[in-house]
Design a protein around this motif. Structure first.
Motif, PDB file in Angstrom:
ATOM      1  N   LYS A 332       4.348  15.268 -11.367  1.00 35.52           N
ATOM      2  CA  LYS A 332       4.951  14.086 -11.976  1.00 35.52           C
ATOM      3  C   LYS A 332       5.766  13.295 -10.963  1.00 35.52           C
ATOM      4  O   LYS A 332       5.741  12.061 -10.946  1.00 35.52           O
ATOM      5  CB  LYS A 332       5.824  14.492 -13.164  1.00 35.52           C
ATOM      6  N   LEU A 333       6.494  14.011 -10.102  1.00 34.17           N
ATOM      7  CA  LEU A 333       7.297  13.339  -9.079  1.00 34.17           C
ATOM      8  C   LEU A 333       6.412  12.585  -8.099  1.00 34.17           C
ATOM      9  O   LEU A 333       6.697  11.435  -7.730  1.00 34.17           O
ATOM     10  CB  LEU A 333       8.157  14.370  -8.343  1.00 34.17           C
ATOM     11  N   VAL A 334       5.320  13.214  -7.689  1.00 33.30           N
ATOM     12  CA  VAL A 334       4.398  12.568  -6.750  1.00 33.30           C
ATOM     13  C   VAL A 334       3.784  11.312  -7.376  1.00 33.30           C
ATOM     14  O   VAL A 334       3.665  10.268  -6.729  1.00 33.30           O
ATOM     15  CB  VAL A 334       3.295  13.555  -6.306  1.00 33.30           C
ATOM     16  N   VAL A 335       3.405  11.406  -8.648  1.00 28.13           N
ATOM     17  CA  VAL A 335       2.799  10.252  -9.326  1.00 28.13           C
ATOM     18  C   VAL A 335       3.794   9.102  -9.423  1.00 28.13           C
ATOM     19  O   VAL A 335       3.435   7.931  -9.230  1.00 28.13           O
ATOM     20  CB  VAL A 335       2.293  10.659 -10.721  1.00 28.13           C
ATOM     21  N   VAL A 336       5.061   9.405  -9.706  1.00 25.71           N
ATOM     22  CA  VAL A 336       6.082   8.358  -9.777  1.00 25.71           C
ATOM     23  C   VAL A 336       6.218   7.660  -8.429  1.00 25.71           C
ATOM     24  O   VAL A 336       6.268   6.419  -8.351  1.00 25.71           O
ATOM     25  CB  VAL A 336       7.435   8.950 -10.221  1.00 25.71           C
ATOM     26  N   LEU A 337       6.265   8.434  -7.358  1.00 24.24           N
ATOM     27  CA  LEU A 337       6.392   7.847  -6.020  1.00 24.24           C
ATOM     28  C   LEU A 337       5.165   7.010  -5.666  1.00 24.24           C
ATOM     29  O   LEU A 337       5.291   5.901  -5.121  1.00 24.24           O
ATOM     30  CB  LEU A 337       6.604   8.956  -4.986  1.00 24.24           C
ATOM     31  N   VAL A 338       3.985   7.528  -5.973  1.00 21.62           N
ATOM     32  CA  VAL A 338       2.762   6.784  -5.666  1.00 21.62           C
ATOM     33  C   VAL A 338       2.701   5.499  -6.483  1.00 21.62           C
ATOM     34  O   VAL A 338       2.281   4.443  -5.979  1.00 21.62           O
ATOM     35  CB  VAL A 338       1.518   7.670  -5.937  1.00 21.62           C
ATOM     36  N   SER A 339       3.127   5.558  -7.737  1.00 25.70           N
ATOM     37  CA  SER A 339       3.123   4.358  -8.577  1.00 25.70           C
ATOM     38  C   SER A 339       4.057   3.294  -8.015  1.00 25.70           C
ATOM     39  O   SER A 339       3.727   2.100  -8.013  1.00 25.70           O
ATOM     40  CB  SER A 339       3.546   4.715 -10.011  1.00 25.70           C
ATOM     41  N   ILE A 340       5.228   3.715  -7.517  1.00 24.56           N
ATOM     42  CA  ILE A 340       6.169   2.762  -6.935  1.00 24.56           C
ATOM     43  C   ILE A 340       5.580   2.121  -5.684  1.00 24.56           C
ATOM     44  O   ILE A 340       5.652   0.902  -5.493  1.00 24.56           O
ATOM     45  CB  ILE A 340       7.503   3.460  -6.621  1.00 24.56           C
ATOM     46  N   VAL A 341       4.983   2.951  -4.825  1.00 27.58           N
ATOM     47  CA  VAL A 341       4.374   2.418  -3.603  1.00 27.58           C
ATOM     48  C   VAL A 341       3.234   1.459  -3.937  1.00 27.58           C
ATOM     49  O   VAL A 341       3.103   0.381  -3.333  1.00 27.58           O
ATOM     50  CB  VAL A 341       3.869   3.579  -2.714  1.00 27.58           C
ATOM     51  N   PHE A 342       2.413   1.845  -4.899  1.00 29.16           N
ATOM     52  CA  PHE A 342       1.296   0.988  -5.298  1.00 29.16           C
ATOM     53  C   PHE A 342       1.795  -0.343  -5.853  1.00 29.16           C
ATOM     54  O   PHE A 342       1.233  -1.406  -5.575  1.00 29.16           O
ATOM     55  CB  PHE A 342       0.459   1.716  -6.349  1.00 29.16           C
ATOM     56  N   THR A 343       2.878  -0.281  -6.633  1.00 28.59           N
ATOM     57  CA  THR A 343       3.453  -1.504  -7.194  1.00 28.59           C
ATOM     58  C   THR A 343       3.983  -2.419  -6.100  1.00 28.59           C
ATOM     59  O   THR A 343       3.802  -3.643  -6.148  1.00 28.59           O
ATOM     60  CB  THR A 343       4.582  -1.142  -8.175  1.00 28.59           C
ATOM     61  N   ILE A 344       4.639  -1.837  -5.100  1.00 26.78           N
ATOM     62  CA  ILE A 344       5.190  -2.649  -4.002  1.00 26.78           C
ATOM     63  C   ILE A 344       4.071  -3.257  -3.164  1.00 26.78           C
ATOM     64  O   ILE A 344       4.111  -4.443  -2.813  1.00 26.78           O
ATOM     65  CB  ILE A 344       6.130  -1.793  -3.138  1.00 26.78           C
ATOM     66  N   LEU A 345       3.061  -2.447  -2.835  1.00 31.43           N
ATOM     67  CA  LEU A 345       1.964  -2.958  -2.011  1.00 31.43           C
ATOM     68  C   LEU A 345       1.174  -4.043  -2.724  1.00 31.43           C
ATOM     69  O   LEU A 345       0.572  -4.909  -2.076  1.00 31.43           O
ATOM     70  CB  LEU A 345       1.028  -1.809  -1.620  1.00 31.43           C
ATOM     71  N   PHE A 346       1.181  -4.017  -4.046  1.00 33.08           N
ATOM     72  CA  PHE A 346       0.440  -5.030  -4.795  1.00 33.08           C
ATOM     73  C   PHE A 346       1.070  -6.409  -4.652  1.00 33.08           C
ATOM     74  O   PHE A 346       0.452  -7.418  -4.992  1.00 33.08           O
ATOM     75  CB  PHE A 346       0.376  -4.639  -6.276  1.00 33.08           C
ATOM     76  N   LEU A 347       2.297  -6.464  -4.148  1.00 30.33           N
ATOM     77  CA  LEU A 347       2.932  -7.760  -3.928  1.00 30.33           C
ATOM     78  C   LEU A 347       2.193  -8.588  -2.884  1.00 30.33           C
ATOM     79  O   LEU A 347       2.345  -9.808  -2.842  1.00 30.33           O
ATOM     80  CB  LEU A 347       4.385  -7.571  -3.496  1.00 30.33           C
ATOM     81  N   VAL A 348       1.393  -7.933  -2.044  1.00 21.30           N
ATOM     82  CA  VAL A 348       0.640  -8.673  -1.018  1.00 21.30           C
ATOM     83  C   VAL A 348      -0.324  -9.671  -1.655  1.00 21.30           C
ATOM     84  O   VAL A 348      -0.301 -10.865  -1.322  1.00 21.30           O
ATOM     85  CB  VAL A 348      -0.093  -7.693  -0.079  1.00 21.30           C
ATOM     86  N   PRO A 349      -1.205  -9.242  -2.584  1.00 21.14           N
ATOM     87  CA  PRO A 349      -2.057 -10.263  -3.226  1.00 21.14           C
ATOM     88  C   PRO A 349      -1.279 -11.249  -4.084  1.00 21.14           C
ATOM     89  O   PRO A 349      -1.697 -12.398  -4.233  1.00 21.14           O
ATOM     90  CB  PRO A 349      -3.021  -9.425  -4.089  1.00 21.14           C
ATOM     91  N   VAL A 350      -0.121 -10.829  -4.634  1.00 25.14           N
ATOM     92  CA  VAL A 350       0.685 -11.760  -5.419  1.00 25.14           C
ATOM     93  C   VAL A 350       1.224 -12.873  -4.529  1.00 25.14           C
ATOM     94  O   VAL A 350       1.220 -14.051  -4.897  1.00 25.14           O
ATOM     95  CB  VAL A 350       1.834 -11.023  -6.133  1.00 25.14           C
ATOM     96  N   VAL A 351       1.703 -12.501  -3.329  1.00 22.13           N
ATOM     97  CA  VAL A 351       2.191 -13.508  -2.378  1.00 22.13           C
ATOM     98  C   VAL A 351       1.066 -14.455  -1.985  1.00 22.13           C
ATOM     99  O   VAL A 351       1.251 -15.674  -1.885  1.00 22.13           O
ATOM    100  CB  VAL A 351       2.787 -12.823  -1.137  1.00 22.13           C
ATOM    101  N   PHE A 352      -0.129 -13.890  -1.798  1.00 21.63           N
ATOM    102  CA  PHE A 352      -1.279 -14.721  -1.446  1.00 21.63           C
ATOM    103  C   PHE A 352      -1.593 -15.715  -2.567  1.00 21.63           C
ATOM    104  O   PHE A 352      -1.848 -16.896  -2.314  1.00 21.63           O
ATOM    105  CB  PHE A 352      -2.489 -13.826  -1.170  1.00 21.63           C
ATOM    106  N   VAL A 353      -1.548 -15.237  -3.803  1.00 23.54           N
ATOM    107  CA  VAL A 353      -1.826 -16.112  -4.939  1.00 23.54           C
ATOM    108  C   VAL A 353      -0.776 -17.205  -5.044  1.00 23.54           C
ATOM    109  O   VAL A 353      -1.088 -18.371  -5.298  1.00 23.54           O
ATOM    110  CB  VAL A 353      -1.902 -15.285  -6.237  1.00 23.54           C
ATOM    111  N   GLN A 354       0.480 -16.845  -4.852  1.00 24.19           N
ATOM    112  CA  GLN A 354       1.537 -17.846  -4.924  1.00 24.19           C
ATOM    113  C   GLN A 354       1.389 -18.904  -3.838  1.00 24.19           C
ATOM    114  O   GLN A 354       1.735 -20.064  -4.034  1.00 24.19           O
ATOM    115  CB  GLN A 354       2.903 -17.175  -4.806  1.00 24.19           C
TER     116      GLN A 354
END
Length: 687
Positions: A332-354
């Protein structure tokens, strides 16, 4: 939209025939099957709640209650927003530079609260609207929570004895000198001497499942190579040599299939005899005893003999059972950390879209497009619709990723996995689409705002209204498109055409099921957009309401004609819906506090502060009043059902079938080859 719906009605009618099992092949041409008909709209509209319940179960009914609940909200809010707030916004003259003759290139700010003069008394209209709509939404939330809770209790009372009602899953079984099976038996016989019935040990079967997949794939190869006995055989010349080569391939594959089956039988016997145990399903004679075993701590060591309610047999997720407390905690701890990292990295396409929404940034990043961007039509498409479409394509990757992360968290059922994925996808969407878009994709600006809570209302009051035009476009391009594509089901159709190449006529047709972890977050996110922009940019409300009206008709049709229930949680998705609505209300209140302060109406800003507090108190009351019903059933309900079963003659047979209900599919004997009858049974019985 209407044309696409009509064209899809042919596919819908075909799906209905498949579900009912009455589809027939016809050798002659049938024009009726090719003529689209809008009759499915009338059928979906006339479908009663009880009929929907009988077809889609309580989970399908709850999903439709989410949509009807949203339709009620935005009908009420739309009347206030369009006929009251929108004229007030337009009568303001805060934005002096608005050019009505060049409307297409002008901002939509003239329709937002930004156009109301600072300090104007007209802002009290918005203040009153926030209070009225909040009260209306809380009233509906209470009514829906109460209604669905009563439906859940009624479902329990009307249901026949189900295996999962008498079963708990036990994890973290401590090691002992005796076997795992003997330890479980002696432990529960001592604690529950009068109600303990039996148990079945869950063993590691990953390798067996892999062999089953290999055997299934090899069987499909053999079936595809075998000649069709109904066709006339031709054995002349080159065709004869071709059939001879095919016969050699068939013999070689059949030999491999026999070897895999023999190895599979050995592995099944080893697992049944001395395989590594992971957990155990424990069966009781009464529902009350099973519920008590779930709620009570079984051992003085809280990390051992951990119990949880068993899911339905069809809902069990067999590939993963964590056998220890520490491994589940780490996963569960690993999944939480991976989810946070995935959420942060997803900002790259969001910045591109903006970046696509700003012409000056586009010209700076792509100088070779400068001449193309001077064309009015091209610039409008790129800055208006393209960003939302690109963002939607990126978001398609999120539900499968979150579902995969949920599978490795230790959940034992598909429904738990999808409910966990639903929460992950929802908050991921809120963070990466709403907040990242509002803050123009800058993680630094978002983090600096979060670290200083005092500036949150003022910051949101500036950045959120500025993105009103983007989210209106997003509702149209993402919302309307997604709900229309649900009617077409183009992607599942293409995938089905591809997979048919690798299937045989003997393969059982598997009906599609409702992907709640994809659809519920999307519906809730559009609800959040409508609630937060209700008083500041009411022009979004007709588009949001149109989305929910389309969803109402289309999803009723899909639940009636296309989807088959995969499991039944009896409405456990609703608490997630309730929490999302409460969050949307509190977010709207925080933005309202900031906007009224920014508009120099400090009294209204101060008087709005009690609103989020009252909303959270209301949420706490609902949590105390209704949430326990979704966690487990009351002792009163359980004992009442157990007393009804005392004189039921079918209970003896029901108890005998409990063990078979939770038998691992990997240990069920299979037979693909036809050369030997001994393959139909394992070497050692798993019982």
């Amino acid at each position: 939209m209407i044309v696409s719906a009509l064209l899809t009605s042919v596919g819908i009618n075909t799906a209905l025939l498949l579900v009912e099992g009455i589809s027939k092949r016809r050798s002659h041409f049938n024009l009726e099957r090719l003529i689209p008909s809008p009759g499915w709209v009338a059928k979906a509209w006339k479908l009663s709640e009880e009929e929907l319940y009988s077809l889609a179960g309580l989970d399908g009914l709850v999903f439709m209650r989410i949509i009807t609940f949203s339709v009620k909200i935005f009908t009420f809010a739309g009347v206030i927003g369009i006929f009251v707030l929108l004229p007030v916004n337009c009568w303001g003259n805060q934005l002096q530079d608005f050019d009505g003759s060049n409307f297409t290139n002008s901002s939509l700010d003239v329709f937002t609260i930004s156009n109301v003069n600072s300090g104007s008394n007209w802002l009290w209209v918005h203040f009153c609207a926030v209070y009225v709509v909040t009260g209306f939404i809380c009233f509906l939330l209470f009514y829906e929570y109460k209604h669905i809770s009563s439906r859940r209790i009624s479902y329990f009372y009307s249901s026949k004895p189900q295996p999962h009602q008498f079963t708990v899953l036990v994890n973290s079984i401590p090691a002992s000198s005796s076997s795992i099976s003997d330890s479980v038996d002696s432990f529960f016989k001592e604690l529950y001497p009068s109600t303990y019935l039996s148990h079945v040990v869950v063993r590691r079967t990953n390798k067996i499942q892999s062999l089953l997949n290999d055997a299934n794939n090899m069987y499909k190869r053999v079936a595809q190579l075998r000649p069709d006995p109904t066709k006339r055989k031709i054995r002349h010349g080159a065709l004869s040599r071709l059939f001879g080569k095919r016969s050699n391939h068939i013999e070689r594959y059949e030999k491999k299939l026999e070897e895999i089956e023999e190895n599979l039988r050995l592995k099944q016997s080893e697992a049944a005899l001395a395989g590594e145990a992971r957990a155990a399903f424990v069966f009781f004679r009464t529902r009350f005893a099973a519920e008590a075993a779930f709620h009570l701590q079984q051992s003085v060591n809280p990390t051992q003999w951990i119990t949880e309610l068993a899911p339905e047999p069809r809902d069990v997720y067999w590939p993963f059972f964590s056998e220890s407390f520490i491994r589940r905690w780490i996963s569960k701890l690993v999944v939480v950390l991976v989810s946070i990292v995935f959420t942060i990295l997803f900002l790259v396409p969001v910045v591109f879209v903006q970046g696509l929404t700003n012409l000056s940034q586009l010209k700076a990043l792509f100088p070779f497009l400068t001449s193309l961007l001077t064309i009015k039509f091209v610039s409008q498409i790129i800055t208006g619709y393209l960003p939302s479409l690109i963002l939607q394509l990126f978001l398609l990757l999120v539900p499968p990723a979150m579902e995969f992360l949920s599978t490795i968290q230790g959940y034992i059922s598909r429904s738990d996995i999808e409910r966990s994925a639903t929460t992950k996808v929802l908050w991921f969407t809120i963070w990466n689409v709403f907040f990242a878009t509002a803050f123009s994709g800058s993680i630094l600006s978002m983090m600096s705002t979060i670290l200083d809570p005092k500036v949150i209302p003022a910051t949101l009051a500036v950045v959120v209204p500025a993105q009103a035009s983007f989210f209106i476009t997003y509702v149209v391009t993402s919302g309307w498109t997604s709900v229309s594509s649900e009617l077409f089901r183009i992607i599942p159709y293409i995938l089905n055409l591809i997979t048919r190449i690798f299937t045989t006529p003997d393969d059982e047709f598997e009906l599609p099921y409702m992907p709640y972890h994809k659809d519920i977050p999307r519906v809730l996110f559009f609800g959040l957009l409508g609630i937060t922009y209700f008083f500041q940019a009411p022009l979004i409300l007709p588009f949001v309401l149109a989305y929910f009206c389309l969803a109402y008709i289309i999803y009723r049709n899909q639940l009636m004609n296309v989807y088959a229930p995969r499991y039944e949680t009896a409405g456990k998705f609703w608490p997630t819906v309730h929490n999302s609505m409460i969050f949307s209300l509190v977010l709207m209140h925080i933005i309202a506090v900031g906007i009224f302060a920014l508009k120099k109406l400090s009294i209204a800003s101060t008087m709005t502060l009690p609103l989020p507090v009252l909303t959270l108190l209301f949420n706490e009351y609902c949590r105390k009043r209704f949430l326990p019903i979704f966690v487990g059933y009351s002792a009163e309900s359980l004992i009442k059902k157990d007393r009804e079963d005392l004189n039921d003659p079918i209970m003896a047979e029901f108890y005998n079938n409990l063990i078979d209900a939770y038998k691992d599919p990997a240990l069920v004997p299979v037979q693909y080859s036809s050369n030997t009858d001994s393959l139909s049974n394992p070497l050692i019985s798993s019982a």
